[in-house]
Every structure is written in C-alpha cells, then in structure tokens.
Design a protein around this motif. Structure first.
Motif, short mmCIF file in Angstrom:
data_model
loop_
_atom_site.label_atom_id
_atom_site.label_comp_id
_atom_site.label_asym_id
_atom_site.label_seq_id
_atom_site.Cartn_x
_atom_site.Cartn_y
_atom_site.Cartn_z
N HIS A 1 0.83 -1.20 0.00
CA HIS A 1 0.00 0.00 0.00
C HIS A 1 0.87 1.25 0.00
O HIS A 1 0.63 2.19 -0.77
N LYS A 2 1.88 1.27 0.84
CA LYS A 2 2.75 2.45 0.92
C LYS A 2 3.49 2.70 -0.38
O LYS A 2 3.67 3.85 -0.80
N GLY A 3 3.90 1.65 -1.06
CA GLY A 3 4.72 1.81 -2.24
C GLY A 3 3.98 1.97 -3.55
O GLY A 3 4.54 2.48 -4.52
N HIS A 4 2.69 1.55 -3.60
CA HIS A 4 2.00 1.51 -4.88
C HIS A 4 0.69 2.28 -4.95
O HIS A 4 0.18 2.51 -6.05
N TYR A 5 0.14 2.66 -3.82
CA TYR A 5 -1.12 3.41 -3.84
C TYR A 5 -0.82 4.91 -3.88
O TYR A 5 -0.03 5.42 -3.08
N ASN B 1 1.92 10.72 -3.11
CA ASN B 1 2.79 9.61 -2.75
C ASN B 1 4.00 9.61 -3.67
O ASN B 1 3.95 9.05 -4.77
N PRO B 2 5.09 10.25 -3.24
CA PRO B 2 6.28 10.32 -4.11
C PRO B 2 6.91 8.96 -4.39
O PRO B 2 7.71 8.83 -5.31
N GLU B 3 6.55 7.94 -3.60
CA GLU B 3 7.11 6.61 -3.81
C GLU B 3 6.37 5.83 -4.90
O GLU B 3 6.86 4.78 -5.36
N GLN B 4 5.19 6.31 -5.31
CA GLN B 4 4.38 5.56 -6.27
C GLN B 4 5.12 5.43 -7.60
O GLN B 4 5.57 6.42 -8.18
N PRO B 5 5.27 4.20 -8.10
CA PRO B 5 6.01 4.00 -9.36
C PRO B 5 5.16 4.34 -10.57
O PRO B 5 3.94 4.51 -10.49
#
Length: 278
Positions: free
Chosen positions: A187-191, A222-226
């Motif tokens: 959730h943290k990495g993709h949402y 979410n700056p981590e979202q790819p």
C-alpha cells in the motif's frame, strides 16, 4: 419511440477535470434518479506482485475496508448500511478498482469512506488473518471449478513467460506467504494519485461533484508511487498447443480454444472483437 436527448453519455455532457495531483475526475449529471454512483481505478494491480507472493495486490485491495485509522471494520459497514450505501474494491491485473452507490445527499459520506480506505487503511492483524482464510478457501474452490482451471491453463499456454499468464488472485502457496507487513508495504509503495480515475454519475451537479472529489482526494500525494508497469510483447504461438487438467471426481468438462488477440490500442481491435463475437 424516440431516444431521449442526451440519454447516452458523450463528449457533450461529460465533465472532465484533472486535479492538481493528477487524478482525473469524470462526472455526468442524471437527475432521473435520486442516487449517485462512483467508480474508478488506480494503477496498483497484480503486475507489481512478486512471483513468490502472487496475489498481493488482490489481497491488499480486499483488505482496504477491514479497518482504517478512523473506523474499524464494523464502523465502516455501519456507516454504509445506515445510509443504504455500498462501497467495494477489487484487485485486477493492471489496476485496483472501486465502485459505490448512495443517495446523492450521501455522496460526501461515500467519498469520505473511499478516501479513508485508500489513504488510511491499517490492516488489522485479526482481520487480515480472517481474510487470508477466506482467500485460501476461494482458491481451493477454484481448484475444483472446471471453467476456472481451463481458463487458467489457457492463459499459461497463450501467455507463456508473460505477466498475463499469472492469475491475479495467486496460488495457495503464494497467498500463504503474504502477511500484514506485506500489505502495508504494498500500500505504501504503490497506492497514490498517479494514474487514478474516478467517475461520478447521478443526481449531482458536475461542479459540486468535482469540488467534493477535490476536497476528498485533491491533497493525496505519494512520491514513492512507481510509474505504471511496462508490459513485454506477447510472443505468438507458432504451433498448436494443448493441455488437459484433470480434477478427480468431476464428471463435467470445460473447453477453451483460442489465441492471443490484438491489444486494445490496435486500430483493428474493434473489428477483431466483433468478428470474434460473430
């Protein structure tokens, strides 16, 4: 009988607004009913699943409404049932989709619950354990379903060595490897808002619908979202390949015959689809 003017959606009666964080809002008024329907998706599908934890995106989507930072599982569904509303999430290969329905006056509540589920799920341990048991039961039922197993075998042949060969709900051995920490990390990495689309249709003014969507989701970042996953080309089969899946105790059979079709972006996709139906 003449078709009423604007009975079908089109470019003349759909409002499209892009929020500051990139979310696309599509809205169309329809005051023939006092209700409103929302639907949409975000780019957090099973393409991001590692092979050893296949089914992670689907598991995460199913767990979003099991508890948030503001409401527990029972509180979420009490809020929906009190107003006669509905909201659900579904994991797929490319996306996590959502849909909901309520009376137009309850649209702010529906968007509030959507936002809580997308931004603030806490994945309670007990609820995750219960959900895992349900998912494993579903996979056990799939293994006894001739249609599902024939479709799975077909995908593994036609899309060999391609992400489309993998079922988005995974396998029992991969779902067993998924734990609460994996859901939190996925959730943290993709949402996030990148690539998200939400449509709002019903007894609501388009300007109000966009404002409510902006108030609910406009500050999400979410700056981590790819970036959306890039797919390799499908390698066409050069010969006829067949497979037989035996399910002990089953007297019926399902047969799947076909080849990989053109991508949706292909200029002849519609012609191929119509031809396939004929």
């Amino acid at each position: 009988m003449m078709t009423p003017k604007n009975s079908l959606p089109g470019s003349d009666d759909i409002t499209r607004e892009e929020l500051e964080n990139g979310i696309i809002v599509l809205t169309r008024p329809n005051f023939n009913s006092p209700s409103v329907v929302i639907s949409g998706y975000l780019a957090s599908g099973g393409l991001f699943d590692p092979d050893e934890k296949l089914g992670l995106a689907d598991f995460t989507a199913a767990a979003l409404m099991r508890g948030t930072a503001k409401r527990d599982f029972q509180g979420i569904y009490d809020a929906l049932e009190t107003e006669g509303a509905s909201l659900s999430f579904n994991g797929a290969t490319h996306t996590t989709s959502f849909s909901g329905k309520a009376l137009s006056e309850d649209l702010p509540l529906l968007l509030e619950l959507l936002t809580e589920s997308l931004l603030e799920p806490i994945f309670p341990g007990q609820q995750v354990a219960r959900l895992k048991a349900q998912l494993l039961t579903g996979l056990a039922m799939r293994a006894q379903d001739t249609r599902a197993m024939a479709s799975l075998a077909f995908d593994q042949i036609v899309y060999k060595d391609h992400p489309y060969s993998r079922p988005e709900d995974g396998f029992p051995e991969t779902v067993e490897q998924i734990h609460r920490e994996d859901l939190i990390a996925f959730h943290k990495g993709h949402y996030g808002p990148k690539g998200m689309v939400i449509s709002i249709v019903g007894a609501v003014d388009p300007t109000d619908a966009v404002q409510w969507a902006r108030a609910a989701l406009g500050n999400w970042k979410n700056p981590e979202q790819p970036q959306p996953a890039q797919l390799p080309a499908v390698t066409p089969l050069t010969e006829t390949v067949s497979a037989k899946v035996e399910i002990p105790g089953k007297s019926q059979s399902d047969l799947v015959v076909g080849i990989a079709g053109p991508p949706r972006s292909a200029p002849d996709f519609i012609a191929a689809s119509v031809g396939n139906s004929v």
